[in-house]
Design an enzyme around this catalytic site. Structure first.
Site, PDB file in Angstrom:
ATOM      1  N   CYS A 119       0.756  -1.249   0.027  1.00 41.84           N
ATOM      2  CA  CYS A 119      -0.098   0.037  -0.246  1.00 41.84           C
ATOM      3  C   CYS A 119       0.981   1.314  -0.056  1.00 41.84           C
ATOM      4  CB  CYS A 119      -0.883   0.041   0.894  1.00 41.84           C
ATOM      5  SG  CYS A 119      -1.952  -1.402   1.252  1.00 41.84           S
ATOM      6  N   HIS A 244      -3.179   6.903   2.294  1.00 41.29           N
ATOM      7  CA  HIS A 244      -3.462   5.599   1.835  1.00 41.29           C
ATOM      8  C   HIS A 244      -5.001   5.398   2.291  1.00 41.29           C
ATOM      9  CE1 HIS A 244      -4.292   1.621   1.097  1.00 41.29           C
ATOM     10  NE2 HIS A 244      -3.947   0.886   2.178  1.00 41.29           N
ATOM     11  N   ASN A 274     -10.464  -0.184  -0.285  1.00 41.84           N
ATOM     12  CA  ASN A 274      -8.763  -0.168  -0.346  1.00 41.84           C
ATOM     13  C   ASN A 274      -8.498  -0.647  -1.277  1.00 41.84           C
ATOM     14  OD1 ASN A 274      -6.178  -0.875   0.468  1.00 41.84           O
ATOM     15  ND2 ASN A 274      -6.710  -1.112   2.685  1.00 41.84           N
TER      16      ASN A 274
END
Length: 318
Positions: A119, A244, A274
């Site tokens: 990420c 993120h 996500n």
């Protein structure tokens, strides 16, 4: 020895993004596992997410996002000489994603490699692109974050299936007379590497949610503040904070601690889920598209995730 064609600075010239057409709501997930809309929103803040269509790959999504970024930059594909793709979910490790993306976009014979910092991958790749331009190793760089997490999920596991999604975001980085990408602050916490993992090629992604939550909400705001300090920017000067998109509660907790009271805080996770390395460029590209931030303003990017890895830098919005 000399460094040919070096540039005093590097900047982002343009962003682009792509999301699959397939929308999966919390109510959709409730039909196949023990969960509901209230439970999901209260824990991670997600209302819906995008999942790749059958046959749609991480390469396909990267090509869409990268093509939009190149078009928005005003450059021709032939003017790109380096392609960096951040991803942790390739369908195969060989050949790499970057080379295939470059070929499909008509970018001839560029340097091409993938970065796996999960990420945090886009921030790692962006820092590498900036260094390549400033050092004279590249003139214009296409940086893409692309993920197809859906192919690595157990769709009966509500600890992961309600969170992760698919998509891509991209940026074109080029030379500048003054820096438009600040110094990166990056690092890792390898002692917690098992908190997010895929054991082997026959396994699904697993996550220790509470471990990640505690780490992210306690360890990362100093990284964000240091990125501002290294760039010579006070957090109050930021127009946007784009972390993120891991979890809405994590995003809000970090935002409260960095003192960026005037900044718009990206909350793309609510409708996008996500998307790992794709989440930062995807979120910022959508903010630019909606007119929420303006060219020349400053944004703080902060990536963090499996590894555990993290990276942050301040950029000038194109």
């Amino acid at each position: 020895m000399r460094i040919p064609d070096a540039s005093p600075g590097a900047k982002v010239l343009a962003f682009g993004h792509y999301q699959p057409a397939n929308i999966v709501t919390n109510d959709d997930l409730a039909k196949t596992m023990e969960t509901n809309d209230e439970w999901i929103q209260s824990r991670v803040g997600i209302k819906e997410r995008r999942i790749a269509l059958e046959g749609e790959s991480e390469v396909d999504m990267a090509v869409q996002a990268g093509g939009k970024a190149i078009a928005a930059s005003g450059l021709a594909a032939t003017e790109i000489d380096l392609v960096i793709v951040a991803t942790c979910t390739p369908e195969s490790t060989i050949p790499n994603v970057a080379g295939r993306v470059a070929h499909r976009l008509g970018i001839g014979a560029p340097g091409a490699f993938d970065v796996n910092a999960a990420c945090a991958g886009f921030c790692y790749a962006l820092a590498t692109a900036s260094a390549a331009v400033r050092g004279g190793s590249a003139r214009n760089v296409l940086v893409v974050g692309t993920e197809k997490l859906s192919q690595w999920l157990d769709w009966t596991d509500r600890a992961t299936a309600v969170i992760f999604a698919d998509g891509a975001g991209a940026a074109v980085v080029g030379p500048a007379e003054t820096p438009g990408i600040g110094p990166v602050v990056w690092g890792s916490a390898g002692d917690k590497s098992d908190a997010i993992s895929i054991k082997d090629r026959n396994s699904f992604l697993t996550q220790e949610g509470q471990t990640v939550f505690r780490w992210a909400t306690t360890a990362l705001h100093p990284v964000a503040r240091e990125a501002c300090e290294r760039a010579g920017v006070d957090p109050s000067e930021l127009a946007a904070f784009v972390p993120h998109q891991a979890n809405l509660r994590i995003i809000q907790a970090i935002a409260r601690k960095i003192g960026a009271d005037n900044a718009i805080v990206a909350d793309d996770i609510v409708l996008a889920g996500n998307t790992s390395a794709a989440s930062i460029p995807l979120a910022l590209s959508r903010m630019i598209e909606r007119g929420e931030v303006q060219s020349g303003e400053l944004a703080l990017l902060l990536g963090f995730g499996a590894g555990l890895t993290y990276a942050g830098q301040v950029i000038e919005i194109p």
